[in-house]
Design a protein around this motif. Structure first.
Motif, PDB file in Angstrom:
ATOM      1  N   LEU B 122      79.291  65.011 113.666  1.00  0.00           N
ATOM      2  CA  LEU B 122      79.957  64.376 111.665  1.00  0.00           C
ATOM      3  C   LEU B 122      81.371  63.712 112.596  1.00  0.00           C
ATOM      4  N   LEU B 123      81.838  64.372 113.555  1.00  0.00           N
ATOM      5  CA  LEU B 123      83.443  64.164 113.152  1.00  0.00           C
ATOM      6  C   LEU B 123      83.262  62.711 113.843  1.00  0.00           C
ATOM      7  N   THR B 124      82.781  62.469 115.548  1.00  0.00           N
ATOM      8  CA  THR B 124      82.500  61.505 115.629  1.00  0.00           C
ATOM      9  C   THR B 124      81.935  60.448 115.343  1.00  0.00           C
ATOM     10  N   ALA B 125      81.072  60.224 114.551  1.00  0.00           N
ATOM     11  CA  ALA B 125      80.908  59.511 113.127  1.00  0.00           C
ATOM     12  C   ALA B 125      81.727  58.956 112.555  1.00  0.00           C
ATOM     13  N   GLU B 126      82.682  59.461 111.908  1.00  0.00           N
ATOM     14  CA  GLU B 126      83.834  59.228 110.815  1.00  0.00           C
ATOM     15  C   GLU B 126      84.555  58.902 112.023  1.00  0.00           C
ATOM     16  N   LEU B 127      85.109  59.699 113.285  1.00  0.00           N
ATOM     17  CA  LEU B 127      86.133  58.758 114.138  1.00  0.00           C
ATOM     18  C   LEU B 127      85.493  57.251 114.504  1.00  0.00           C
ATOM     19  N   TYR B 128      84.208  57.039 114.226  1.00  0.00           N
ATOM     20  CA  TYR B 128      83.844  55.567 114.705  1.00  0.00           C
ATOM     21  C   TYR B 128      84.152  54.785 113.715  1.00  0.00           C
ATOM     22  N   ILE B 129      83.350  55.889 112.358  1.00  0.00           N
ATOM     23  CA  ILE B 129      83.114  54.184 111.119  1.00  0.00           C
ATOM     24  C   ILE B 129      85.093  53.830 111.379  1.00  0.00           C
ATOM     25  N   GLN B 130      85.585  54.708 110.843  1.00  0.00           N
ATOM     26  CA  GLN B 130      87.253  53.970 110.579  1.00  0.00           C
ATOM     27  C   GLN B 130      87.602  53.716 112.256  1.00  0.00           C
ATOM     28  N   TRP B 131      87.254  53.604 113.216  1.00  0.00           N
ATOM     29  CA  TRP B 131      88.198  53.079 114.418  1.00  0.00           C
ATOM     30  C   TRP B 131      87.459  51.515 114.506  1.00  0.00           C
ATOM     31  N   CYS B 132      85.862  51.722 114.555  1.00  0.00           N
ATOM     32  CA  CYS B 132      85.283  51.048 115.410  1.00  0.00           C
ATOM     33  C   CYS B 132      84.458  50.128 114.391  1.00  0.00           C
ATOM     34  N   ASP B 133      84.438  50.242 113.376  1.00  0.00           N
ATOM     35  CA  ASP B 133      83.660  49.018 112.131  1.00  0.00           C
ATOM     36  C   ASP B 133      84.466  48.951 111.654  1.00  0.00           C
ATOM     37  N   GLU B 134      84.480  46.740 111.886  1.00  0.00           N
ATOM     38  CA  GLU B 134      85.441  46.415 111.953  1.00  0.00           C
ATOM     39  C   GLU B 134      86.785  45.787 110.112  1.00  0.00           C
ATOM     40  N   ALA B 135      85.169  46.106 109.504  1.00  0.00           N
ATOM     41  CA  ALA B 135      86.083  46.556 108.155  1.00  0.00           C
ATOM     42  C   ALA B 135      86.631  47.743 107.408  1.00  0.00           C
ATOM     43  N   THR B 136      85.903  48.627 108.015  1.00  0.00           N
ATOM     44  CA  THR B 136      86.483  49.673 107.904  1.00  0.00           C
ATOM     45  C   THR B 136      87.840  49.901 107.488  1.00  0.00           C
ATOM     46  N   LEU B 137      88.473  49.958 109.103  1.00  0.00           N
ATOM     47  CA  LEU B 137      89.079  49.628 110.157  1.00  0.00           C
ATOM     48  C   LEU B 137      90.563  48.516 109.169  1.00  0.00           C
ATOM     49  N   GLU B 138      90.078  47.546 108.889  1.00  0.00           N
ATOM     50  CA  GLU B 138      91.470  46.435 107.849  1.00  0.00           C
ATOM     51  C   GLU B 138      91.736  47.372 106.767  1.00  0.00           C
ATOM     52  N   GLU B 139      89.535  47.448 106.011  1.00  0.00           N
ATOM     53  CA  GLU B 139      90.649  47.718 104.353  1.00  0.00           C
ATOM     54  C   GLU B 139      91.246  49.169 104.603  1.00  0.00           C
ATOM     55  N   ILE B 140      90.751  49.986 105.154  1.00  0.00           N
ATOM     56  CA  ILE B 140      90.879  51.610 104.932  1.00  0.00           C
ATOM     57  C   ILE B 140      91.927  51.762 106.212  1.00  0.00           C
ATOM     58  N   THR B 141      91.271  51.671 106.916  1.00  0.00           N
ATOM     59  CA  THR B 141      91.954  52.739 108.403  1.00  0.00           C
ATOM     60  C   THR B 141      93.560  52.362 108.248  1.00  0.00           C
ATOM     61  N   GLN B 142      93.791  50.968 108.562  1.00  0.00           N
ATOM     62  CA  GLN B 142      95.055  50.267 109.430  1.00  0.00           C
ATOM     63  C   GLN B 142      96.254  50.320 108.094  1.00  0.00           C
ATOM     64  N   PRO B 143      95.998  49.727 106.329  1.00  0.00           N
ATOM     65  CA  PRO B 143      97.155  50.627 106.065  1.00  0.00           C
ATOM     66  C   PRO B 143      96.945  52.178 105.713  1.00  0.00           C
TER      67      PRO B 143
END
Lengths: 320, 274
Positions: B122-143
Motif C-alpha cells: 500500500l505504501l509503495t503504491a501510494e508513493l508511486y501514484i503520488q510521484w510517478c504518475d504524471e497527472a497526480t504529480l502535476e495536479e496534486i503532489t507538486q503544489p
C-alpha cells in the motif's frame, strides 16, 4: 506446448542448485509445481536473453526476468503450487513474502555484498572465479555497486555506509524476521501443512544461502543455526527436491538435463580465453620491452645488417 | 534508532509515565500533507488512541525536516523525539502500553507479516501514484509538496524528491510497472487484508493491535482523499468488510470521546465514509 520454457539462472555451488536467491526462488517453485523447464545454469549474465538472471524465455510473453512475474507466468500455465491453499492462506503468503522482502532481504544483501570482509573474501572471489575471463574483472564490482545502491534506496535516507547503528538495526530486523518465521513454521513440515507452496519457495531461497554459504563473518548464520526447525526445513527441501544436484556438484548434473548447449559452448570459450590471455600477456611483455628500449627494432638494408647486429650486441652489453 | 539508544530509551521510558503534554508533529493538513504521509500520521494517531494515550496533534510546515529520520510523523514525549510507527510502538511498549501482548507467538508473527505487507504494497503504491504518475504529480503532489516554499526552492525540492522516489522504485522493480499494474497490486493487497479480516471486528478478533492502526491509517486515507481519479478508492470500496472496519475504528476512536480538538476537526473537514 511444444518445447519446454527455458530458464536462465546462476549456477549453483555450496551445495545449492543456484547461488542467487532470486534464481533459487524460481528453481524451487518450478520443482514444487512440477513445471518442466529447460534450465540453463550460466555464469555469465550476458548470456541471458534479458541481460540479467533469472530470466524465463516464454513462447508468448517474451522474456520475463522478475521472480514474481515468472512465478505468475508459471501459475497461468497451470503449474500452480498454491492450488490447495485457502483464500486466507493465500493472504498469509503475500504477507510473509512482504516480511521477507522488507526485513530479511536487506540483511542478506548486506552480508553478501556490502560487508567488507564477506564481499572481498567470499562473494567477489566466487563470482570472479565463476564469471568467464574478461567480464570477471568488472562484473563483480558492478554487482557490488548495484547492490549497495539498492540497499541504500530500500533503507531510505537513514542508511549510511560504515554506520554501525544502521547496520545493527539491519541485522536485528533480520534476526527478528527469522525468529518470526521459525515461530510460524513451528513443527510443520511446510508453512501450509504437508505440501510445499510458493511461500516455501521464497522462504527456502532466502534462508538456504545463509545456511550454506561459508562467509567469514556470518552473523545471520549464527542466528539461523539457533532455530533448529528452520535449518531442518531447509535441509529437508534440499534433500527432497534437489537430491541430484546438491552434493555431487552442480556442474555434472545440469548438463544432461539442459541439453547440449552449455556443453558445446563452455569448452570453446575456455580455450579461447586461454589463448586470449596468453596473447595479451605476450603483447604486454613485448610492448614493454620495445618501449623501455630493451629491444629495439630498426629497419636496415641488407648490406648493413651485419654491422647493425654488432651494434646491437654492444648496446646490450652496455645495459648490463 | 540504534540498540544503544533503544536500551537507553527503554530504561528512561520505563521510569517516566506518559506525560500530559506529549505532542505529535505532522505536516499541515489541508494544504500540505500528501497521501502517504497522511496515512502514516493517521496510523500513529490511531495507535496512540487505541493505547489510550493522550497526544496533542501539532501541524508544522517543516515537520519533515524536524523529524529525526526525515519522515513524518514524530512524537515528542518528555525529552524524547521518536519518529515513525515502528519505533513509536517500541517506545510505547517500553512505557508499559502494548496492544499485542495478548497474542501468541504465531499471531505475533502474522501481525508483523501483515504490517510489512501494508508497508510493502500500500505504501509503495501510494508513493508511486503520488510521484510517478504524471497527472497526480502535476495536479496534486507538486503544489502541495512545495506549498511552504517559494521560487526556486519549490521546483528544486519537488524535483529532488521525485528523483529519489523514482530511483527507489527502480531498485525495488516497480519502475517498469504501469499505473494499471499498481492498482492491481493494491487490489491484491486489499483482497488479502479482507480475507484475513473476515467477519471479525479487528484483525485479531476483539482487541485492536498496531496492525489495525496501520491498516486503518492507510485505508481511511485512501477512502477519504480526492485524487485525480477514483480508481484507487474504487479498489478499496470493493471490500465491504474493510469499509466497515474503517468506520468502526473511526466511530470508536475518533468520534465519541473527542479528547483532541485537532483530530475531530480533521475528520469533520475530510469527507466521511460513504
Amino acid at each position: 506446448m511444444a518445447a519446454p520454457m527455458e530458464l536462465y539462472c546462476w549456477k549453483g555451488d555450496w551445495g545449492l542448485p543456484s547461488v542467487d536467491p532470486d534464481c533459487l526462488t524460481v528453481l524451487t517453485y518450478a520443482k514444487f509445481s512440477g513445471a518442466p523447464l529447460k534450465v540453463h545454469k550460466v555464469t555469465n549474465p550476458w548470456r541471458s536473453p534479458s541481460g540479467r538472471l533469472p530470466a524465463l524465455k516464454t513462447h508468448d510473453d517474451g522474456v520475463l526476468f522478475q521472480p514474481s512475474k515468472i512465478i505468475t507466468h508459471l501459475r497461468k500455465q497451470k503449474y500452480n503450487a498454491d492450488y490447495d491453499l485457502s483464500a486466507k492462506q493465500g493472504a498469509d503468503t503475500l504477507a510473509f513474502i512482504s516480511l521477507l522482502e522488507e526485513k530479511l532481504l536487506p540483511a542478506l544483501i548486506h552480508s553478501f555484498w556490502v560487508e567488507g570482509k564477506n564481499y572481498v573474501e567470499h562473494t567477489r572471489r566466487w563470482y570472479a572465479e565463476s564469471i568467464p575471463f574478461p567480464l570477471n574483472f568488472f562484473l563483480p564490482n558492478q554487482m557490488h555497486k548495484r547492490n549497495l545502491e539498492r540497499l541504500q534506496l530500500i533503507r531510505g535516507d537513514s542508511w549510511r555506509e560504515e554506520d554501525e547503528d544502521t547496520e545493527r538495526q539491519l541485522y536485528t530486523d533480520a534476526q527478528e524476521c527469522m525468529s518470526l518465521l521459525s515461530q510460524r513454521l513451528a513443527k510443520h513440515k511446510f508453512f501450509f501443512g504437508d505440501s510445499p507452496a510458493s511461500l516455501d519457495a521464497y522462504v527456502f531461497s532466502h534462508l538456504a544461502p545463509i545456511l550454506s554459504a561459508k562467509l567469514p563473518n556470518n552473523k545471520l548464520q549464527q542466528h539461523l543455526s539457533s532455530l533448529p526447525n528452520l535449518c531442518q526445513y531447509c535441509r529437508a527441501i534440499l534433500t527432497i527436491y534437489f537430491a541430484w544436484e546438491g552434493d555431487s556438484g552442480p556442474r555434472i548434473t545440469p548438463k544432461p538435463q539442459s541439453g547440449e548447449t552449455p556443453d558445446t559452448e563452455e569448452e570453446p570459450h575456455k580455450r579461447r580465453n586461454q589463448v586470449l590471455s596468453v596473447l595479451v600477456g605476450l603483447l604486454a611483455m613485448v610492448g614493454y620491452a620495445v618501449l623501455s628500449g630493451i629491444v629495439s627494432i630498426q629497419r636496415v638494408g641488407p648490406d648493413h645488417a651485419l654491422e647493425q647486429g654488432i651494434a646491437m650486441e654492444d648496446n646490450e652489453e652496455e645495459e648490463e | 534508532m540504534s540498540l544503544v539508544t533503544d536500551a537507553f530509551v527503554s530504561q528512561i521510558a520505563a521510569v517516566e509515565p506518559w506525560p500530559e503534554n506529549a505532542a505529535l508533529y505532522q505536516p499541515l493538513k489541508s494544504e500540505q500533507v500528501l497521501l502517504s504521509d497522511n496515512a502514516s500520521c493517521l496510523a500513529v494517531q490511531a495507535f496512540l488512541k487505541m493505547c489510550n494515550l493522550p497526544v496533542q496533534v501539532v501541524c508544522r510546515a517543516n515537520a519533515e525536516y524536524m523529524s529525526p529520520s526525515g519522515k513524518v510523523p514524530f512524537i515528542h514525549v518528555g525529552n524524547q523525539v521518536i519518529s515513525e510507527l515502528g519505533p513509536i510502538v517500541q517506545f510505547v511498549k517500553a512505557k508499559g502500553h502494548s496492544l499485542s501482548d495478548g497474542l501468541d507467538e504465531v499471531q505475533r508473527a502474522e501481525m508483523k507479516a501483515y504490517m510489512e505487507l501494508v508497508n510493502n504494497m500500500l505504501l509503495t503504491a501510494e508513493l508511486y501514484i503520488q510521484w510517478c504518475d504524471e497527472a497526480t504529480l502535476e495536479e496534486i503532489t507538486q503544489p502541495r509538496y512545495s506549498f511552504p516554499y517559494s521560487w526556486p526552492l519549490n521546483y528544486f525540492l519537488v524535483f529532488q524528491r521525485k528523483w529519489e522516489i523514482k530511483r527507489k522504485m527502480k531498485a525495488i522493480g516497480w519502475a517498469t510497472k504501469t499505473l494499471e499494474q499498481v492498482f492491481e497490486d493494491v487490489d491484491q493487497c486489499c483482497q488479502a487484508l479482507s480475507q484475513r479480516l473476515g467477519t471479525q471486528p479487528y484483525f485479531f478478533n476483539k482487541q485492536p493491535t498496531e496492525l489495525d492502526a496501520l491498516v486503518f491509517g492507510h485505508l481511511f486515507t485512501i477512502l477519504t482523499t480526492q485524487l485525480t481519479n477514483d480508481e484507487l478508492q474504487e479498489k478499496v470500496k470493493n471490500y465491504s468488510n474493510l469499509i466497515a472496519f474503517c468506520r468502526r475504528i473511526e466511530q470508536h476512536y475518533f468520534e465519541d470521546h473527542d479528547s483532541s480538538i485537532s483530530s475531530s476537526t480533521k475528520l469533520s473537514k475530510g469527507p466521511t465514509l460513504p
